[in-house]
Scaffold this motif. Structure first.
Motif, short mmCIF file in Angstrom:
data_model
loop_
_atom_site.label_atom_id
_atom_site.label_comp_id
_atom_site.label_asym_id
_atom_site.label_seq_id
_atom_site.Cartn_x
_atom_site.Cartn_y
_atom_site.Cartn_z
N ALA A 62 49.36 55.95 49.88
CA ALA A 62 49.51 54.52 50.18
C ALA A 62 49.33 53.63 48.94
O ALA A 62 49.43 52.41 49.03
N THR A 63 49.10 54.25 47.78
CA THR A 63 48.90 53.47 46.55
C THR A 63 50.12 52.60 46.27
O THR A 63 51.26 53.03 46.45
N ILE A 64 49.87 51.37 45.82
CA ILE A 64 50.97 50.46 45.46
C ILE A 64 51.46 50.85 44.07
O ILE A 64 50.69 50.84 43.11
N THR A 65 52.73 51.21 43.99
CA THR A 65 53.29 51.51 42.66
C THR A 65 53.79 50.20 42.08
O THR A 65 54.51 49.46 42.74
N THR A 66 53.36 49.89 40.88
CA THR A 66 53.76 48.61 40.30
C THR A 66 54.55 48.83 39.01
O THR A 66 54.24 49.71 38.22
N ALA A 67 55.57 47.99 38.86
CA ALA A 67 56.43 48.10 37.69
C ALA A 67 56.07 47.05 36.65
O ALA A 67 56.71 46.94 35.62
N ALA A 68 55.02 46.26 36.91
CA ALA A 68 54.71 45.15 36.00
C ALA A 68 54.03 45.64 34.73
O ALA A 68 53.05 46.38 34.80
N ASP A 69 54.55 45.24 33.58
CA ASP A 69 53.94 45.62 32.30
C ASP A 69 52.89 44.59 31.90
O ASP A 69 52.99 43.42 32.25
N GLY A 70 51.93 45.06 31.12
CA GLY A 70 50.99 44.14 30.49
C GLY A 70 50.16 43.35 31.47
O GLY A 70 49.92 42.16 31.27
N VAL A 71 49.76 44.00 32.56
CA VAL A 71 48.87 43.32 33.52
C VAL A 71 47.49 43.96 33.40
O VAL A 71 47.36 45.18 33.47
N ASP A 72 46.48 43.14 33.20
CA ASP A 72 45.12 43.64 33.05
C ASP A 72 44.49 43.73 34.44
O ASP A 72 44.21 42.71 35.07
N LEU A 73 44.31 44.95 34.92
CA LEU A 73 43.78 45.16 36.27
C LEU A 73 42.28 45.42 36.16
O LEU A 73 41.86 46.42 35.59
N VAL A 74 41.48 44.50 36.68
CA VAL A 74 40.02 44.61 36.57
C VAL A 74 39.48 44.93 37.96
O VAL A 74 39.38 44.05 38.82
N LEU A 75 39.16 46.20 38.19
CA LEU A 75 38.76 46.63 39.54
C LEU A 75 37.25 46.76 39.66
O LEU A 75 36.55 46.98 38.66
N GLY A 76 36.76 46.62 40.89
CA GLY A 76 35.31 46.74 41.12
C GLY A 76 34.56 45.50 40.66
O GLY A 76 33.35 45.53 40.47
N VAL A 77 35.28 44.40 40.46
CA VAL A 77 34.67 43.14 40.02
C VAL A 77 35.00 42.07 41.06
O VAL A 77 36.14 41.94 41.50
N ARG A 78 33.99 41.32 41.45
CA ARG A 78 34.14 40.34 42.54
C ARG A 78 34.09 38.92 41.98
O ARG A 78 33.25 38.63 41.12
N ALA A 79 34.98 38.07 42.43
CA ALA A 79 34.90 36.64 42.09
C ALA A 79 33.74 36.04 42.86
O ALA A 79 33.55 36.32 44.05
N THR A 80 32.95 35.21 42.18
CA THR A 80 31.78 34.61 42.84
C THR A 80 31.85 33.09 42.89
O THR A 80 31.06 32.46 43.58
N GLY A 81 32.78 32.50 42.15
CA GLY A 81 32.88 31.04 42.18
C GLY A 81 34.08 30.57 41.38
O GLY A 81 34.68 31.33 40.62
N LEU A 82 34.44 29.30 41.60
CA LEU A 82 35.60 28.73 40.91
C LEU A 82 35.22 27.33 40.41
O LEU A 82 34.82 26.48 41.21
N ASP A 83 35.36 27.13 39.10
CA ASP A 83 35.08 25.81 38.51
C ASP A 83 36.42 25.25 38.03
O ASP A 83 36.90 25.59 36.95
N THR A 84 37.04 24.41 38.87
CA THR A 84 38.37 23.90 38.52
C THR A 84 38.28 22.86 37.41
O THR A 84 39.26 22.63 36.69
N GLY A 85 37.11 22.22 37.24
CA GLY A 85 36.93 21.25 36.16
C GLY A 85 37.04 21.93 34.80
O GLY A 85 37.77 21.48 33.91
N ARG A 86 36.34 23.04 34.65
CA ARG A 86 36.37 23.79 33.37
C ARG A 86 37.50 24.82 33.34
O ARG A 86 37.69 25.50 32.36
#
Ligand SMILES: Cc1cc2nc3c(=O)[nH]c(=O)nc-3n(C[C@H](O)[C@H](O)[C@H](O)COP(=O)(O)OP(=O)(O)OC[C@H]3O[C@@H](n4cnc5c(N)ncnc54)[C@H](O)[C@@H]3O)c2cc1C
Length: 380
Positions: A62-86
């Protein structure tokens, strides 16, 4: 000297990965980072309740096969907040600056509070459920929507005696549920699934449940499929508005240079949609907007499909309030047909029952979709 622009995408599943691919395909040459909380390679969820549950596929298929080059995939890392000002994403691994940010954090299943009772949203859930099937002969599935029906069908195919319970008197199948319910009921019964409809599960146990009619069906495996919640907790206190998901305009914009796509996104005034092809089309649209500065003009109409007991069911359209189905192709008695759904006589969608090519033709007649928005093929 000019610096390369950067896009950060939060959520490494179908909506996030498709956004990254579409950006590259549209000529975006900035940096792309995809941050995903799960440690696994991105994967398709639809096969989890179909080919993976029945044992035809290993989870890795079921793995997604991706054809996109030069994408930095950072796995096992969770977003914790968003600062739209900065213009900074906060994560469990530090801060990430962005020029454009795409929220694709999907939804989480409502999880039963009873240890040993299963649900099915992630590949880890699928592994736990299939492991529990060893030596099991009776299964109880609570929640008679599309996912519950697929789980019941999959477990039945594996040879278990399955009971499917739901609180409504009909089987639900997205917004087309009531019109298809009699046919779905017959399909399940013909394949040996026992239905207990119009009852609530009032006490859940790992070996069964107490239903609101006082009966106590017992089982070796209990699975709940009782809905999901958008993954928006990490956005608390940010400039993004939350109301049943991330509220966006009709082009997926949630705040300046912040977009949302997929199951987590609500492109008002339309309701939020939890379907794979819808997530893919929103991802294509947002990538176009980021690259060109102009949203594409076409409308994204919900489309979804399911596999139940070897029957492929496809639904296209905005079907709330649809009150009639008229067969336009195929043979109902033979179990293969396409029907036009109407609301007070006006066509609002198309339903396909084991007739994919005729369904595609009828769908194209109802509203042509651009050629570059084809359905994503699942492998293998
Ligand atoms: C078993 C199953 C069967 C399905 N079958 C069908 C089907 O037949 N047809 C159909 O149309 N649809 C089906 N769907 C629905 C389809 O899978 C979803 O519409 C699709 O996965 C939505 O993709 P998404 O990328 O928006 O969200 P998701 O797939 O939910 O992915 C969101 C990702 O974001 C990650 N995330 C969440 N919070 C954070 C955070 N704070 N930081 C970083 N990452 C985060 C999550 O871990 C997850 O990996 C099915 C779903 C399931 C579970």
């Amino acid at each position: 000297m000019t610096t390369r622009p950067s896009t950060v995408i939060v959520g490494a599943s179908i909506a996030g990965i498709t956004t990254a691919e579409s950006l590259r395909r549209a000529g975006y040459d900035g940096a792309i980072t995809v941050v995903g909380a799960e440690p696994h390679r991105p994967y398709h969820r639809p096969p989890l309740s179909k080919q993976v549950l029945t044992g035809q596929w290993a989870p890795a298929d079921a793995t997604i096969t991706t054809a996109a080059d030069g994408v930095d995939l950072v796995l096992g890392v969770r977003a914790t907040g968003l600062d739209t000002g900065r213009r900074v994403l906060l994560t469990t691994d530090g801060e990430l600056p962005y020029d454009s940010l795409v929220i694709a954090t999907g939804v989480s299943a409502r999880r039963p509070a009873v240890a040993g009772v299963h649900t099915l949203r992630t590949v880890d859930d699928a592994a736990a459920l299939t492991a529990a099937l060893d030596g099991a002969s009776r299964a109880l599935v609570i929640g008679a929507g599309i996912l519950g029906a697929e789980i019941a069908a999959g477990l039945s195919k594996r040879g278990l005696a399955v009971t499917l319970t739901g609180r409504h008197r009909e089987l639900r199948f997205g917004t087309i549920g009531p019109l298809l319910s009699p046919r779905l009921v017959r399909l399940h019964r013909a394949n040996g699934v026992r239905l207990r409809l119009g009852v609530d599960a009032v006490e859940l146990r790992r070996d069964g449940t107490v239903l609101s009619d006082g009966s106590e069906p017992a089982a070796d495996v209990v699975v709940t499929a009782t809905g999901c919640r958008p993954n928006v907790g990490w956005l608390a206190g940010s400039a993004v508005r939350i109301d049943d998901g991330v509220v966006c305009d009709t082009a997926g914009r949630a705040a300046p240079d912040v977009y949302a796509v997929g199951d987590v996104a609500r492109w008002a005034p339309a309701p939020r949609v939890e379907h794979q092809q819808h997530a893919i089309e929103q991802a294509h649209a947002v990538a176009t907007t980021i690259v060109t500065g102009r949203p594409p003009m076409h409308d994204i109409v919900p489309f979804y499909w399911s596999e139940l007991h070897g029957t492929r069911i496809q639904v296209y359209g905005r079907l709330d309030g649809a009150n009639a189905l008229a067969v336009v192709d195929g043979d109902v008695a033979g179990g293969r047909f396409v029907a036009l759904a109407t609301r007070d006589g006006a066509p609002v969608g198309v339903v396909g029952w084991n007739l994919p090519r005729a369904f595609r033709e009828a769908r194209a007649r109802l509203a042509p979709i651009p050629a570059d928005l084809g359905e994503r093929q699942l492998v293998p």
